[in-house]
Design a protein around this motif. Structure first.
Motif, PDB file in Angstrom:
ATOM      1  N   PHE A   1     -64.373  23.185  17.704  1.00  0.00           N
ATOM      2  CA  PHE A   1     -63.256  22.243  17.590  1.00  0.00           C
ATOM      3  C   PHE A   1     -62.365  22.643  16.410  1.00  0.00           C
ATOM      4  O   PHE A   1     -62.846  23.273  15.455  1.00  0.00           O
ATOM      5  CB  PHE A   1     -63.777  20.824  17.361  1.00  0.00           C
ATOM      6  CG  PHE A   1     -64.712  20.329  18.431  1.00  0.00           C
ATOM      7  CD1 PHE A   1     -64.226  19.748  19.587  1.00  0.00           C
ATOM      8  CD2 PHE A   1     -66.093  20.468  18.279  1.00  0.00           C
ATOM      9  CE1 PHE A   1     -65.092  19.294  20.571  1.00  0.00           C
ATOM     10  CE2 PHE A   1     -66.966  20.007  19.251  1.00  0.00           C
ATOM     11  CZ  PHE A   1     -66.468  19.419  20.407  1.00  0.00           C
ATOM     12  N   PRO A   2     -61.087  22.301  16.468  1.00  0.00           N
ATOM     13  CA  PRO A   2     -60.229  22.554  15.300  1.00  0.00           C
ATOM     14  C   PRO A   2     -60.785  21.814  14.086  1.00  0.00           C
ATOM     15  O   PRO A   2     -61.179  20.644  14.185  1.00  0.00           O
ATOM     16  CB  PRO A   2     -58.869  21.981  15.717  1.00  0.00           C
ATOM     17  CG  PRO A   2     -58.919  21.883  17.201  1.00  0.00           C
ATOM     18  CD  PRO A   2     -60.357  21.648  17.565  1.00  0.00           C
ATOM     19  N   ILE A   3     -60.826  22.487  12.947  1.00  0.00           N
ATOM     20  CA  ILE A   3     -61.407  21.883  11.750  1.00  0.00           C
ATOM     21  C   ILE A   3     -60.425  22.007  10.582  1.00  0.00           C
ATOM     22  O   ILE A   3     -59.723  23.015  10.446  1.00  0.00           O
ATOM     23  CB  ILE A   3     -62.779  22.520  11.423  1.00  0.00           C
ATOM     24  CG1 ILE A   3     -63.529  21.712  10.371  1.00  0.00           C
ATOM     25  CG2 ILE A   3     -62.644  23.970  11.012  1.00  0.00           C
ATOM     26  CD1 ILE A   3     -65.014  22.035  10.297  1.00  0.00           C
ATOM     27  N   ILE A   4     -60.370  20.969   9.786  1.00  0.00           N
ATOM     28  CA  ILE A   4     -59.436  20.909   8.660  1.00  0.00           C
ATOM     29  C   ILE A   4     -60.227  20.957   7.367  1.00  0.00           C
ATOM     30  O   ILE A   4     -61.163  20.169   7.179  1.00  0.00           O
ATOM     31  CB  ILE A   4     -58.580  19.627   8.706  1.00  0.00           C
ATOM     32  CG1 ILE A   4     -57.713  19.606   9.972  1.00  0.00           C
ATOM     33  CG2 ILE A   4     -57.700  19.514   7.466  1.00  0.00           C
ATOM     34  CD1 ILE A   4     -58.205  18.694  11.057  1.00  0.00           C
ATOM     35  N   PHE A   5     -59.880  21.910   6.488  1.00  0.00           N
ATOM     36  CA  PHE A   5     -60.545  22.078   5.194  1.00  0.00           C
ATOM     37  C   PHE A   5     -59.593  21.687   4.060  1.00  0.00           C
ATOM     38  O   PHE A   5     -58.379  21.890   4.163  1.00  0.00           O
ATOM     39  CB  PHE A   5     -60.946  23.542   4.979  1.00  0.00           C
ATOM     40  CG  PHE A   5     -62.294  23.926   5.524  1.00  0.00           C
ATOM     41  CD1 PHE A   5     -62.948  23.139   6.447  1.00  0.00           C
ATOM     42  CD2 PHE A   5     -62.906  25.094   5.107  1.00  0.00           C
ATOM     43  CE1 PHE A   5     -64.187  23.505   6.945  1.00  0.00           C
ATOM     44  CE2 PHE A   5     -64.150  25.477   5.588  1.00  0.00           C
ATOM     45  CZ  PHE A   5     -64.787  24.672   6.520  1.00  0.00           C
ATOM     46  N   PRO A   6     -60.136  21.200   2.954  1.00  0.00           N
ATOM     47  CA  PRO A   6     -59.326  21.100   1.730  1.00  0.00           C
ATOM     48  C   PRO A   6     -58.920  22.495   1.267  1.00  0.00           C
ATOM     49  O   PRO A   6     -59.563  23.489   1.609  1.00  0.00           O
ATOM     50  CB  PRO A   6     -60.282  20.440   0.726  1.00  0.00           C
ATOM     51  CG  PRO A   6     -61.350  19.799   1.562  1.00  0.00           C
ATOM     52  CD  PRO A   6     -61.491  20.673   2.774  1.00  0.00           C
ATOM     53  N   ALA A   7     -57.863  22.568   0.480  1.00  0.00           N
ATOM     54  CA  ALA A   7     -57.311  23.851   0.048  1.00  0.00           C
ATOM     55  C   ALA A   7     -58.207  24.535  -0.971  1.00  0.00           C
ATOM     56  O   ALA A   7     -59.041  23.905  -1.627  1.00  0.00           O
ATOM     57  CB  ALA A   7     -55.916  23.644  -0.546  1.00  0.00           C
ATOM     58  N   ASP A   8     -58.013  25.846  -1.112  1.00  0.00           N
ATOM     59  CA  ASP A   8     -58.733  26.627  -2.121  1.00  0.00           C
ATOM     60  C   ASP A   8     -58.543  25.998  -3.502  1.00  0.00           C
ATOM     61  O   ASP A   8     -57.454  25.542  -3.858  1.00  0.00           O
ATOM     62  CB  ASP A   8     -58.200  28.063  -2.161  1.00  0.00           C
ATOM     63  CG  ASP A   8     -58.586  28.861  -0.932  1.00  0.00           C
ATOM     64  OD1 ASP A   8     -59.524  28.452  -0.224  1.00  0.00           O
ATOM     65  OD2 ASP A   8     -57.937  29.893  -0.669  1.00  0.00           O
TER      66      ASP A   8
END
Length: 308
Positions: free
Chosen positions: A192-199
């Motif tokens: 599934f599409p997954i959203i991560f916090p930024a580096d």
């Protein structure tokens, strides 16, 4: 507390902050010549210039920076003194400066400030929203009374008043196929599409330690440093948002989002710290506000409210 500053102190600060005698005179409603004369007299008294007079304005010299910092420290100490005297008289007055991470600034503090202003209208607030490094620096530098952010290192000269361990997991629309799972691993999310916090964000640092290996690592569809966007993308069903429970507390409590703990992190948590400067004794108004924050956060983060 500007009412306790001498006219000269106010002139120096305003010129330093505006970078211009003309702008300072407009703000203070004092003629430019009067401000300039006072500053020149002071420079002659101490035997050193406190401003560089440049074609495009005024800039503090090294000596001027020392003077400016002393005045700002005096202003803060004066405010604390007035707050203490008001407390003795039985009426809380004062100003409280708080630094907080953006999630709490948007979700927790609107309600908290509304209640606080209703209960204590003579206490004013300034709220700084930033990352952990910025908040810690401002608390240690005496620019903020209270800091609320991810736990700083032990060697930082602060006094920690409370620590809350924050679960890390995956937020999703309640209709998502994985919403019925008791908990999740990153591998379960890979289809599934997954959203991560930024580096660079604290939760991303933790994710990067567990999301390793060419065959097993997951590439996020979207990364962002805006926690509000991470939440909105989950609400819209755009994807699975890896975040802390803190960031989606209201939506989980209302049933708008499902939140599943991430098994991969094991016993690792992000720790939310409430603290003040180690060498400082908080003014009466700040002490009262700090006590209120501790109680309000306990309620806001109570497990029954956040049960998914």
């Amino acid at each position: 507390m500007k009412m306790l500053l001498s006219p000269l102190m106010r002139y120096i600060c305003q010129v330093a902050e505006d970078g211009s005698i003309r702008k300072a005179s407009e703000y203070l409603h004092i003629s430019p010549s009067a401000i300039n004369r006072q500053i020149i007299n002071f420079e002659e008294l101490i035997g050193a210039p406190i401003f560089e007079r440049l074609p495009r304005g005024m800039k503090l010299t090294d000596a001027g920076r020392v003077i400016y910092d002393i005045i700002k420290d005096f202003e803060k100490v004066s405010a604390a003194a007035v707050s203490e005297v008001s407390a003795i008289k039985g009426k809380q007055r004062g100003h409280v400066a708080i630094g907080t991470i953006q999630t709490l600034a948007g979700d927790f503090f609107p309600g908290f400030l509304a209640r606080s202003r209703q209960d204590n209208p003579d206490i004013s607030f300034s709220i700084f929203s930033g990352n952990t490094e910025e908040i810690v620096r401002k608390v240690v530098g005496n620019e903020l009374d209270i800091g609320i952010c991810w736990e700083p290192p032990e060697q930082v000269p602060i006094e920690k008043l409370k620590i809350h361990s924050m679960d890390i997991g995956v937020a999703m629309h309640p209709s998502h196929p994985l919403a019925q799972e008791p908990d999740l691993s990153l591998q379960q999310c890979r289809d599934f599409p997954i959203i991560f916090p930024a580096d660079g964000m604290e939760i991303r640092k933790l994710l990067d330690r567990i999301n390793v290996g060419r065959k097993t690592s997951i590439s996020p569809a979207i990364t962002t440093n805006a926690m509000s966007l991470i939440r909105s993308l989950a609400l819209s069903g755009t994807g699975l948002s890896v975040t802390t429970l803190l960031s989606v507390a209201n939506e989980v409590a209302s049933g708008q989002l499902a939140f599943k703990n991430l098994r991969d992190v094991g016993s690792q948590h992000l720790r939310l710290a409430i603290f003040h400067r180690q060498t400082a004794s908080l003014p009466a108004a700040a002490r009262m506000v700090c006590d209120s924050i501790l109680l309000a956060l306990d309620s806001y983060l109570a497990p029954p409210r956040l049960a998914s």
